[in-house]
Design a protein around this motif. Structure first.
Motif, mmCIF file in Angstrom:
data_model
loop_
_atom_site.group_PDB
_atom_site.id
_atom_site.type_symbol
_atom_site.label_atom_id
_atom_site.label_comp_id
_atom_site.label_asym_id
_atom_site.label_seq_id
_atom_site.Cartn_x
_atom_site.Cartn_y
_atom_site.Cartn_z
ATOM 1 N N ARG A 96 5.288 3.678 -2.041
ATOM 2 C CA ARG A 96 4.706 2.426 -1.562
ATOM 3 C C ARG A 96 5.526 1.852 -0.405
ATOM 4 O O ARG A 96 6.726 2.103 -0.278
ATOM 5 C CB ARG A 96 4.618 1.401 -2.691
ATOM 6 C CG ARG A 96 3.591 1.784 -3.750
ATOM 7 C CD ARG A 96 3.197 0.608 -4.608
ATOM 8 N NE ARG A 96 2.156 0.979 -5.550
ATOM 9 C CZ ARG A 96 0.860 0.977 -5.280
ATOM 10 N NH1 ARG A 96 0.443 0.625 -4.064
ATOM 11 N NH2 ARG A 96 -0.018 1.328 -6.203
ATOM 12 N N SER A 105 1.672 6.523 4.811
ATOM 13 C CA SER A 105 0.707 7.540 5.257
ATOM 14 C C SER A 105 1.320 8.935 5.378
ATOM 15 O O SER A 105 0.595 9.928 5.446
ATOM 16 C CB SER A 105 0.122 7.133 6.616
ATOM 17 O OG SER A 105 1.157 6.956 7.574
ATOM 18 N N ASP A 134 -5.548 -0.884 -4.745
ATOM 19 C CA ASP A 134 -4.281 -0.255 -5.111
ATOM 20 C C ASP A 134 -3.588 0.306 -3.878
ATOM 21 O O ASP A 134 -2.374 0.185 -3.706
ATOM 22 C CB ASP A 134 -4.533 0.845 -6.134
ATOM 23 C CG ASP A 134 -3.250 1.391 -6.729
ATOM 24 O OD1 ASP A 134 -2.315 0.602 -6.924
ATOM 25 O OD2 ASP A 134 -3.183 2.608 -6.986
ATOM 26 N N THR A 135 -4.397 0.903 -2.994
ATOM 27 C CA THR A 135 -3.837 1.468 -1.764
ATOM 28 C C THR A 135 -4.204 0.649 -0.524
ATOM 29 O O THR A 135 -3.678 0.907 0.550
ATOM 30 C CB THR A 135 -4.367 2.898 -1.562
ATOM 31 O OG1 THR A 135 -5.793 2.857 -1.425
ATOM 32 C CG2 THR A 135 -4.001 3.771 -2.752
ATOM 33 N N GLY A 146 0.829 -1.194 0.000
ATOM 34 C CA GLY A 146 0.000 0.000 0.000
ATOM 35 C C GLY A 146 0.865 1.246 0.000
ATOM 36 O O GLY A 146 2.086 1.174 -0.161
ATOM 37 N N LEU A 147 0.236 2.408 0.175
ATOM 38 C CA LEU A 147 0.975 3.667 0.213
ATOM 39 C C LEU A 147 1.285 4.045 1.660
ATOM 40 O O LEU A 147 0.490 3.789 2.564
ATOM 41 C CB LEU A 147 0.159 4.784 -0.444
ATOM 42 C CG LEU A 147 -0.148 4.630 -1.938
ATOM 43 C CD1 LEU A 147 -1.013 5.784 -2.407
ATOM 44 C CD2 LEU A 147 1.139 4.554 -2.742
ATOM 45 N N SER A 198 -10.093 0.118 -1.927
ATOM 46 C CA SER A 198 -9.176 0.225 -3.053
ATOM 47 C C SER A 198 -8.121 -0.878 -2.934
ATOM 48 O O SER A 198 -7.464 -1.013 -1.889
ATOM 49 C CB SER A 198 -8.492 1.593 -3.069
ATOM 50 O OG SER A 198 -7.419 1.596 -3.994
ATOM 51 N N THR A 203 -7.012 0.590 1.171
ATOM 52 C CA THR A 203 -7.683 1.450 2.144
ATOM 53 C C THR A 203 -9.177 1.473 1.849
ATOM 54 O O THR A 203 -9.612 1.192 0.722
ATOM 55 C CB THR A 203 -7.145 2.894 2.094
ATOM 56 O OG1 THR A 203 -7.266 3.391 0.765
ATOM 57 C CG2 THR A 203 -5.687 2.932 2.529
#
Length: 710
Positions: free
Chosen positions: A433, A416, A477-478, A413-414, A475, A480
């Motif tokens: 990431r 924060s 992709d992230t 994930g990304l 998502s 979240t």
């Protein structure tokens, strides 16, 4: 309950004679019944009570009443009483209980009595146990009809019209023709002129009920002193009590309804026009895919890529031709957002899969890839897999979702701690990431067990439903939570994305299914009509319809744009846990706790086949890409393949094989199972109930389950 059960008559037919009548003589009067307007004389009432005591053999009480009331010694018969009051008010089969009910009603002057008592009956049925709900609704139909006719007979025309408008929707599915005809009655004289009204008035309506169901109805009417409804049951219903359960299909039996009159008018309801064509290709996507393939095929260097593109272009031309013939027109299709680049990439990926697909049939069975999850401690409730087979997700009772990468790639994930303004390119986003090497993620956000999961067609989003009454969009992709959707009043059992991914549908304990779009936080449609929990929901391939399965043992097809039910499928004897629709959108399969798989024709609403062989509830169904094969996953720890090429299977007598199963006491016992001829293959797992079964674009079967200790 036990005291009332001891009073239940042992005869198999209720209300066929005086012994099985609902007797209100000891109920103490009516609290909210009737409008009679006729004031009976005290002398007549005393004579009725005297006749009742005589019929019951209460000689001492009869003598005491005769002396205290100073009645003459001459016998008073029901015939004498009918001289003062017409039998039409009391019933052609007048009995002492009926006369008492008549006088109880005559003392009331409430014109809303029918509506009030029927409303309470309806509410009580809605809150009753699922196992008895259908038979109670079936018994309420003749009560509804005669209540309406009684209101007309008493010249309460406005009340009759209001009563019909309020409660006719409860019975339109199974009695649409009769209700449409009865709606035309507007005056008392019409009852004698209308053949259908005369048919109902002159014949008793047969109803099948279990002994417990009849006992519950009897107790409710007696405890609430609904004398109007009790008189209707006495005069116009012939209730036949049976052992076991009452299937919905019993309405077609000879002893149900009025002899010689068609009772189950479901075929008429299921004759509504529907559009079952496949979804049309968006013009922009179609042109872009064709342009890309032509560009690849036109390369001067004849490498593998150009040859593959040429073959894909030929395949795409066939798909485009089929779409123009069988696809929905722009007027029929549901509104969709503008296409994105990812849809073009997905269409090209699908074309590659089609070219490498293996055609399945009785002589070519699929391979099954089984994913077994260990150490779940019986807390996993649901599971799903992405269309590209890159991700697998499971929902757990501990309120979280766990996602695994089937490619063994890290799921990053990304971080924060970054500023969005600092991200100017894809490379910048990749730099932000997380540095983890784990190939799984845990999504936390729900506050209750997670019961439903689905992944969008492009593997970009995951939708989840929970006991906490919410649906959440995640998502992938992230990793979240993006949106939380609220609207249901009770736990949500299932959730499903539309094939194009923009819409999704939910199924809930509140007996409704709802349609949502990802860009709105409120429901766009509410599909209400099931009598009990809606357990499962799936979209039709053209996204124009939604299919739901319920604890009320029915499957319903709903029009997404109108929000109305257009098909009802009856025939199951237990709760329905899963449904599936063939890729061409014309065949539907359903299964659940009755351990059978029913195959339906969506166009006519009729059952085409019943597949038997499972020895436990069926949790999941899926069709092959050609629709010639049906896979089922069950709690009996098997995956089974069924032939759907001809839909002409017949139940075999009894399977020659035996399988050992534990009974309730934990003792192993052999159990013979009747297996349909359509059963092609059975794959057995090792102590792993199959929660989900799916079919990839290349016709590879994917099964998911959680290992369970024996």
């Amino acid at each position: 309950m036990s005291n009332k059960k001891a009073e239940m008559p042992e005869e198999s037919t209720a209300n066929g004679g005086d012994s099985n009548r609902i007797d209100n003589s000891n109920s103490g009067g009516a609290s909210s019944a009737g409008a009679g307007g006729r004031n009976a004389s005290q002398k007549h009432i005393e004579k009725i009570v005297l006749q009742y005591l005589k019929s019951k053999g209460y000689k001492d009480a009869e003598k005491a009443l005769r002396e205290n009331a100073m009645l003459d010694t001459a016998e008073t018969t029901l015939g004498d009483l009918s001289n003062a009051f017409p039998a039409s008010e009391v019933g052609s089969d007048a009995s002492v209980p009926n006369w008492i009910l008549f006088y109880n009603e005559a003392e009331q002057g409430n014109p809303d009595a029918y509506s009030q008592s029927y409303k309470e009956l309806r509410r009580w049925i809605d809150n009753s146990l699922d196992v008895y709900k259908h038979e109670l609704y079936a018994a309420s139909y003749p009560i509804f009809v005669h209540s309406y006719l009684d209101l007309l007979g008493r010249e309460l025309y406005e009340k009759a019209a209001e009563f019909m408008e309020l409660y006719s929707c409860d019975h339109r599915v199974f009695h649409s023709k009769d209700i449409s005809a009865l709606e035309t009655l507007k005056a008392k004289s019409h009852i004698q002129e209308n053949e259908l009204a005369k048919l109902y008035r002159e014949n008793k309506y047969g109803v099948r009920m279990t002994r417990v169901g009849f006992e519950l109805l009897l107790s409710f009417l007696q405890d609430h002193h609904y004398t109007l409804l009790m008189r209707t049951v006495n005069q116009h219903l012939n209730i036949r009590t049976i052992d076991g359960t009452v299937p919905i299909s019993s309405e077609a039996e000879a002893d149900v309804g009025i002899t010689g009159h068609t009772q189950n008018q479901l075929d008429h309801f299921n004759s509504q026009e529907i559009v079952l064509g496949s979804a049309s290709l968006d013009p922009f996507v179609r042109d872009e895919v064709e342009r890309t393939l032509q560009s690849e095929a036109g390369r001067r260097i004849k490498d593998n890529t150009s040859r593959e593109a040429a073959g894909m272009l030929e395949t795409f031309s066939k798909i485009k031709q089929d779409s123009s013939v069988n696809g929905l027109s722009s007027r029929e299709a549901i509104p969709m957002p503008p296409p994105r680049g990812i849809e073009i990439e997905q269409q090209i990926a699908n074309l590659k899969a089609v070219r490498k697909r293996i055609s399945l049939g009785p002589a070519a069975l699929p391979s099954i890839c089984m994913y077994t999850l260990h150490n779940t401690n019986n807390t996993m409730n649901c599971a799903t897999v992405s269309e590209d087979l890159s991700l697998l997700a499971g929902g757990f009772s501990e309120s979280y979702i766990k996602i695994w990468s089937l490619k063994r790639e890290p799921l990053r994930g990304l971080t924060s701690n970054f500023y969005p303004n600092s991200v100017n390119s894809v490379e910048d986003a990749e730099m932000l990431r997380e540095k983890t090497t784990d190939d799984y993620r845990k999504l936390v956000g729900h506050s209750g067990p997670v019961f439903g999961l689905d992944i969008s067609f492009d593997s970009k989003y995951l939708i989840s439903s929970s006991e906490d009454k919410t649906t959440r969009l995640w998502s992938l992709d992230t990793f979240t939570n993006v949106v939380c959707y609220k609207g249901h009043n009770y736990p949500i059992w299932d959730v499903s994305f539309a094939p194009q991914g923009f819409y999704f549908a939910t199924a809930s304990h509140d007996r409704t299914a709802r349609l949502w779009s990802c860009d709105h936080i409120y429901a766009l449609r509410i599909f209400a009509g099931h009598l009990s929990d809606v357990n499962c929901v799936r979209f039709h391939p053209n996204s124009k319809y939604v299919v739901t399965g319920s604890c009320d043992k029915t499957v319903r097809l709903w029009d997404v744009q109108r929000g109305s039910c257009v098909r009802v499928f009856t025939g199951h004897t237990g709760s329905i846990d899963t449904v599936a629709i063939s890729p061409d959108g014309r065949i539907m399969a359903s299964a659940g706790e009755d351990q059978t798989v029913n195959v339906w024709d969506l166009g006519s609403g009729r059952r085409m086949d019943t597949l038997t062989g499972h020895t436990g509830p069926v949790y999941s169904l899926t069709f092959s890409q050609e629709g010639t094969l049906l896979l089922s996953g069950s709690a009996d720890e098997t995956v089974r393949a069924w032939n759907q090429a001809s839909n002409s299977s017949k139940p075999a007598a009894v399977s020659s094989s035996e399988r050992k199963k534990r009974d309730a006491a934990g003792i192993w016992k052999s159990k013979r199972v009747a297996e349909s001829e359509a059963l092609l293959e059975t794959w057995r797992t090792k102590s792993t109930p199959v929660y989900t079964i799916a079919m990839s674009k290349r016709n590879l079967g994917i099964a998911i389950g959680a290992f369970t200790l024996s």
